[in-house]
Design an enzyme around this catalytic site. Sequence first.
Site, PDB file in Angstrom:
ATOM      1  N   HIS A  42      -2.744   3.961   0.368  1.00  0.00           N
ATOM      2  CA  HIS A  42      -2.780   2.755   1.229  1.00  0.00           C
ATOM      3  C   HIS A  42      -2.780   3.194   2.701  1.00  0.00           C
ATOM      4  CE1 HIS A  42      -1.388  -1.015   2.949  1.00  0.00           C
ATOM      5  NE2 HIS A  42      -1.084  -1.566   1.792  1.00  0.00           N
TER       6      HIS A  42
ATOM      7  N   GLU B  34      -8.111   1.394   2.304  1.00  0.00           N
ATOM      8  CA  GLU B  34      -7.312   1.994   1.226  1.00  0.00           C
ATOM      9  C   GLU B  34      -8.188   2.446   0.058  1.00  0.00           C
ATOM     10  OE1 GLU B  34      -4.318  -1.023   0.393  1.00  0.00           O
ATOM     11  OE2 GLU B  34      -4.486  -1.686   2.468  1.00  0.00           O
TER      12      GLU B  34
HETATM   13  O1  TA6 Z   1      -3.163  -3.606   0.805  1.00  0.00           O
HETATM   14  C1  TA6 Z   1      -3.043  -4.838   1.387  1.00  0.00           C
HETATM   15  C2  TA6 Z   1      -1.715  -5.420   0.992  1.00  0.00           C
HETATM   16  O2  TA6 Z   1      -1.628  -5.535  -0.409  1.00  0.00           O
HETATM   17  C3  TA6 Z   1      -1.574  -6.773   1.697  1.00  0.00           C
HETATM   18  O3  TA6 Z   1      -1.669  -7.865   0.849  1.00  0.00           O
HETATM   19  C4  TA6 Z   1      -0.267  -6.638   2.454  1.00  0.00           C
HETATM   20  O4  TA6 Z   1       0.748  -7.358   1.943  1.00  0.00           O
HETATM   21  C5  TA6 Z   1      -0.067  -5.134   2.526  1.00  0.00           C
HETATM   22  O5  TA6 Z   1      -0.654  -4.576   1.404  1.00  0.00           O
HETATM   23  C6  TA6 Z   1       1.312  -4.602   2.775  1.00  0.00           C
HETATM   24  O6  TA6 Z   1       2.137  -4.681   1.662  1.00  0.00           O
HETATM   25  P1  TA6 Z   1       3.667  -4.239   1.783  1.00  0.00           P
HETATM   26  O7  TA6 Z   1       4.235  -4.428   0.408  1.00  0.00           O
HETATM   27  O8  TA6 Z   1       3.680  -2.819   2.239  1.00  0.00           O
HETATM   28  O9  TA6 Z   1       4.273  -5.155   2.820  1.00  0.00           O
END
Ligand code: TA6
Length: 317
Positions: free
Chosen positions: A188, A291
Amino acid sequence: MIYLHKQLHFFIANNFITNHMPQSLETLNSRFGLTNTLFFANHAAGLPVAEIQTPLARAHVALHGAHVLAWQPAGQQPVIWVSQAARYEPGQAVRGGVPVCWPWFGARDGLPAHGFVRTRLWHMRETSLDADGQVRLRLGISDDASTRALWNHAFDLELIVTVGQTLTMALVTRNTGTQAFTLTDALHTYFGVADIAQTTVRGLEGCTYLDKVQNFAECSQTGVVSFSAETDRVYVNTSAECVIDDRAGQRQIHVAKQGSTSTVVWNPWSEREKSIADMAAGEHRRMLCVETCNAGPDKITLAAQGIHTLTARISVA
Ligand code: TA6
């Protein structure tokens, strides 16, 4: 018989120590430090971090989550972004860097978002300096009673990070059990950009995406991805390399991948940023997540003893 029993006991105990007991700073430095190249230091809240400095690049990799916190190739601005409000605490995910999402990507009822390995302490298994000047780190984590309570499977997971002019991260899943399992995963990656409003992502033209901002509506990408509002998209069925064109920063970041058929693009923009406790006001302007994933309908099924590798290769032009 007694001898064999003792041997077995020794093997199990040793294996358990290798995989599950926290490694002290002293052990890390004596077993895995590399003179003038890599040493371990305790960062905030006592979390051990490998600090790498070579003529090719500088990087930081935390044992907490096997989280790449920084990577800066020589002659470049930092490429990986971390929030000024990030929390470095056991059980917390760091806002920024490269969270490892595994064995599921996204939310799951009553379970930790993006899986459970980004908030756990991993083990350093190996470090080396290659002949070409790149540093390689191998970190690992495997199942125990606490992981089986969340996801009842036997596994071994490794992240192999290669630090040089290119940053390569290979996430290797091994099914060490006797039953097949299914997973989704992601590297990510949070990138720093000079101005999100002048940034585009190339490589996803014509792809289908699930738009989280529109309740997972299925859409088709026309042209490059540009940013003027909250963007949270799972591009499916794509193995394409992406190029982040950071016009204000006058650079292009290439994200190439293997073993991945989805790409997620995320920027929370101003409103959603306010609801994220570990993001400071206005920080969405300087970051972008592209990602490398297997997410949404793109799932990986691993037979007993099967192996899957998800690789992201990042370079700057
Ligand atoms: O990858 C995008 C995502 O899934 C978004 O929906 C957003 O919530 C982000 O990741 C961050 O997630 P986190 O659990 O690290 O706050």
